[in-house]
Write an enzyme that holds these catalytic residues in place. Structure first.
Site, PDB file in Angstrom:
ATOM      1  N   LYS A  11       0.822  -1.222   0.000  1.00  0.00           N
ATOM      2  CA  LYS A  11       0.000   0.000   0.000  1.00  0.00           C
ATOM      3  C   LYS A  11       0.858   1.276   0.000  1.00  0.00           C
ATOM      4  O   LYS A  11       2.054   1.236   0.279  1.00  0.00           O
ATOM      5  CB  LYS A  11      -0.921  -0.038   1.223  1.00  0.00           C
ATOM      6  CG  LYS A  11      -1.957  -1.155   1.149  1.00  0.00           C
ATOM      7  CD  LYS A  11      -2.971  -1.032   2.275  1.00  0.00           C
ATOM      8  CE  LYS A  11      -4.018  -2.133   2.193  1.00  0.00           C
ATOM      9  NZ  LYS A  11      -5.063  -1.978   3.216  1.00  0.00           N
ATOM     10  N   TYR A  51     -12.645  -1.909  -3.708  1.00  0.00           N
ATOM     11  CA  TYR A  51     -13.166  -1.940  -2.333  1.00  0.00           C
ATOM     12  C   TYR A  51     -14.693  -1.797  -2.286  1.00  0.00           C
ATOM     13  O   TYR A  51     -15.228  -1.412  -1.239  1.00  0.00           O
ATOM     14  CB  TYR A  51     -12.486  -0.857  -1.498  1.00  0.00           C
ATOM     15  CG  TYR A  51     -11.095  -1.239  -1.024  1.00  0.00           C
ATOM     16  CD1 TYR A  51     -10.886  -2.355  -0.219  1.00  0.00           C
ATOM     17  CD2 TYR A  51      -9.983  -0.473  -1.369  1.00  0.00           C
ATOM     18  CE1 TYR A  51      -9.622  -2.710   0.223  1.00  0.00           C
ATOM     19  CE2 TYR A  51      -8.707  -0.820  -0.923  1.00  0.00           C
ATOM     20  CZ  TYR A  51      -8.536  -1.944  -0.132  1.00  0.00           C
ATOM     21  OH  TYR A  51      -7.285  -2.297   0.323  1.00  0.00           O
ATOM     22  N   PHE A  59     -15.568   4.211   6.665  1.00  0.00           N
ATOM     23  CA  PHE A  59     -14.195   4.538   6.258  1.00  0.00           C
ATOM     24  C   PHE A  59     -13.966   4.424   4.747  1.00  0.00           C
ATOM     25  O   PHE A  59     -12.850   4.642   4.269  1.00  0.00           O
ATOM     26  CB  PHE A  59     -13.188   3.667   7.020  1.00  0.00           C
ATOM     27  CG  PHE A  59     -13.380   2.170   6.849  1.00  0.00           C
ATOM     28  CD1 PHE A  59     -12.918   1.514   5.726  1.00  0.00           C
ATOM     29  CD2 PHE A  59     -14.025   1.422   7.838  1.00  0.00           C
ATOM     30  CE1 PHE A  59     -13.078   0.147   5.570  1.00  0.00           C
ATOM     31  CE2 PHE A  59     -14.186   0.048   7.699  1.00  0.00           C
ATOM     32  CZ  PHE A  59     -13.716  -0.589   6.558  1.00  0.00           C
ATOM     33  N   ARG A  87      -2.021 -14.133   5.002  1.00  0.00           N
ATOM     34  CA  ARG A  87      -2.704 -13.421   6.089  1.00  0.00           C
ATOM     35  C   ARG A  87      -1.941 -13.559   7.411  1.00  0.00           C
ATOM     36  O   ARG A  87      -1.902 -12.634   8.211  1.00  0.00           O
ATOM     37  CB  ARG A  87      -4.150 -13.899   6.193  1.00  0.00           C
ATOM     38  CG  ARG A  87      -4.948 -13.467   4.948  1.00  0.00           C
ATOM     39  CD  ARG A  87      -6.356 -13.968   4.947  1.00  0.00           C
ATOM     40  NE  ARG A  87      -7.199 -13.247   5.900  1.00  0.00           N
ATOM     41  CZ  ARG A  87      -7.712 -12.041   5.685  1.00  0.00           C
ATOM     42  NH1 ARG A  87      -7.441 -11.401   4.549  1.00  0.00           N
ATOM     43  NH2 ARG A  87      -8.478 -11.475   6.571  1.00  0.00           N
ATOM     44  N   THR A  93      -5.519  -6.846  10.720  1.00  0.00           N
ATOM     45  CA  THR A  93      -5.782  -5.577  10.019  1.00  0.00           C
ATOM     46  C   THR A  93      -5.328  -4.386  10.856  1.00  0.00           C
ATOM     47  O   THR A  93      -4.708  -3.449  10.348  1.00  0.00           O
ATOM     48  CB  THR A  93      -7.301  -5.452   9.738  1.00  0.00           C
ATOM     49  OG1 THR A  93      -7.707  -6.595   8.990  1.00  0.00           O
ATOM     50  CG2 THR A  93      -7.613  -4.190   8.950  1.00  0.00           C
ATOM     51  N   ARG A 104       2.378  -6.074   9.420  1.00  0.00           N
ATOM     52  CA  ARG A 104       1.628  -4.935   9.959  1.00  0.00           C
ATOM     53  C   ARG A 104       2.165  -4.503  11.331  1.00  0.00           C
ATOM     54  O   ARG A 104       2.175  -3.317  11.635  1.00  0.00           O
ATOM     55  CB  ARG A 104       0.135  -5.263   9.977  1.00  0.00           C
ATOM     56  CG  ARG A 104      -0.455  -5.188   8.564  1.00  0.00           C
ATOM     57  CD  ARG A 104      -1.802  -5.817   8.504  1.00  0.00           C
ATOM     58  NE  ARG A 104      -2.493  -5.572   7.239  1.00  0.00           N
ATOM     59  CZ  ARG A 104      -3.530  -6.285   6.828  1.00  0.00           C
ATOM     60  NH1 ARG A 104      -3.996  -7.282   7.563  1.00  0.00           N
ATOM     61  NH2 ARG A 104      -4.109  -6.002   5.676  1.00  0.00           N
ATOM     62  N   ASN A 114      -2.183   0.396   6.573  1.00  0.00           N
ATOM     63  CA  ASN A 114      -1.670  -0.825   7.209  1.00  0.00           C
ATOM     64  C   ASN A 114      -0.758  -1.644   6.286  1.00  0.00           C
ATOM     65  O   ASN A 114      -0.634  -2.854   6.426  1.00  0.00           O
ATOM     66  CB  ASN A 114      -2.820  -1.656   7.786  1.00  0.00           C
ATOM     67  CG  ASN A 114      -3.780  -2.150   6.735  1.00  0.00           C
ATOM     68  OD1 ASN A 114      -3.641  -1.825   5.554  1.00  0.00           O
ATOM     69  ND2 ASN A 114      -4.753  -2.950   7.132  1.00  0.00           N
ATOM     70  N   HIS A 117      -2.322  -5.416   1.669  1.00  0.00           N
ATOM     71  CA  HIS A 117      -3.631  -6.064   1.533  1.00  0.00           C
ATOM     72  C   HIS A 117      -3.388  -7.493   1.099  1.00  0.00           C
ATOM     73  O   HIS A 117      -2.439  -7.768   0.359  1.00  0.00           O
ATOM     74  CB  HIS A 117      -4.475  -5.353   0.463  1.00  0.00           C
ATOM     75  CG  HIS A 117      -5.659  -6.169   0.021  1.00  0.00           C
ATOM     76  ND1 HIS A 117      -6.836  -6.173   0.724  1.00  0.00           N
ATOM     77  CD2 HIS A 117      -5.829  -7.044  -1.001  1.00  0.00           C
ATOM     78  CE1 HIS A 117      -7.682  -7.013   0.137  1.00  0.00           C
ATOM     79  NE2 HIS A 117      -7.091  -7.551  -0.908  1.00  0.00           N
TER      80      HIS A 117
HETATM   81  P1  CMP Z   1      -7.555  -4.340   3.585  1.00  0.00           P
HETATM   82  O1  CMP Z   1      -7.101  -5.692   3.951  1.00  0.00           O
HETATM   83  O2  CMP Z   1      -6.992  -3.735   2.357  1.00  0.00           O
HETATM   84  O3  CMP Z   1      -9.158  -4.354   3.468  1.00  0.00           O
HETATM   85  C1  CMP Z   1      -9.956  -3.238   3.722  1.00  0.00           C
HETATM   86  C2  CMP Z   1      -9.165  -2.085   4.257  1.00  0.00           C
HETATM   87  O4  CMP Z   1      -9.950  -1.100   4.902  1.00  0.00           O
HETATM   88  C3  CMP Z   1      -8.239  -2.576   5.354  1.00  0.00           C
HETATM   89  O5  CMP Z   1      -7.218  -3.355   4.813  1.00  0.00           O
HETATM   90  C4  CMP Z   1      -7.820  -1.269   5.990  1.00  0.00           C
HETATM   91  O6  CMP Z   1      -6.831  -0.613   5.231  1.00  0.00           O
HETATM   92  C5  CMP Z   1      -9.129  -0.498   5.892  1.00  0.00           C
HETATM   93  N1  CMP Z   1      -9.880  -0.522   7.148  1.00  0.00           N
HETATM   94  C6  CMP Z   1     -10.435  -1.568   7.750  1.00  0.00           C
HETATM   95  N2  CMP Z   1     -11.060  -1.206   8.883  1.00  0.00           N
HETATM   96  C7  CMP Z   1     -10.887   0.130   8.985  1.00  0.00           C
HETATM   97  C8  CMP Z   1     -11.279   1.094   9.928  1.00  0.00           C
HETATM   98  N3  CMP Z   1     -11.999   0.761  10.994  1.00  0.00           N
HETATM   99  N4  CMP Z   1     -10.920   2.383   9.713  1.00  0.00           N
HETATM  100  C9  CMP Z   1     -10.198   2.707   8.611  1.00  0.00           C
HETATM  101  N5  CMP Z   1      -9.794   1.821   7.666  1.00  0.00           N
HETATM  102  C10 CMP Z   1     -10.125   0.552   7.866  1.00  0.00           C
END
Ligand code: CMP
Length: 140
Positions: A11, A51, A59, A87, A93, A104, A114, A117
């Protein structure tokens, strides 16, 4: 478990801090092989589509803005049990909940920025790979 493929994104928070190699090294050390990789600037349309499952989440708008804030590296990874393995290597996450030694835990700035993905299931892995790669771009 047979060989499996998964989809990965390094990312913008990681590319901005010059951590692409560090992230990919963790993936490779964990037993995954890079079968396709390209550095791209995601468009707003691409990020919104990717997404779309999170469209109703509070978010979503910020997530799309973040994912288009700089270059990302999209990848196809292959390995034994690659979806679950990726994972594990990525960690939770929310970096505050991520296990020691995970990408992470080591590198994520917060729950949004983070660093990586990874697909969460075989169906999404196949869809996500197709979203960014044609078959002839995947070289084993
Ligand atoms: P990812 O695995 O790319 O899948 C969805 C993304 O949304 C996640 O990683 C984070 O980058 C983001 N995400 C998930 N939960 C939250 C949250 N509570 N606030 C902000 N971003 C989030």
């Amino acid at each position: 478990m047979a060989l499996e493929r998964t989809f990965s994104i390094v990312k913008p928070d990681a590319t901005r801090r010059n951590l692409t190699g560090a992230v990919v090294a963790k993936l490779e050390e964990g037993g995954l092989r890079v079968f396709a990789s390209k550095r791209i600037q995601m468009t707003k349309d691409q990020a919104e589509g990717f997404y779309a499952v999170h469209k109703e989440r509070p978010f979503y708008g910020e997530l799309v803005a973040f994912m288009t804030s700089g270059p990302v590296v999209v990848q196809v990874l292959e390995g034994e049990n690659a979806i679950a393995r990726n994972r594990e290597i990525m960690g939770a996450t929310n970096p505050e909940e991520a296990a020691e030694g995970t990408i992470r835990k080591l590198y994520a700035e917060n729950i949004e920025a983070n660093s990586v993905h990874g697909s969460d299931a075989p169906e999404t892995a196949a869809e996500e790979i197709k979203y960014f790669f044609s078959d002839d771009e995947i070289v084993g």
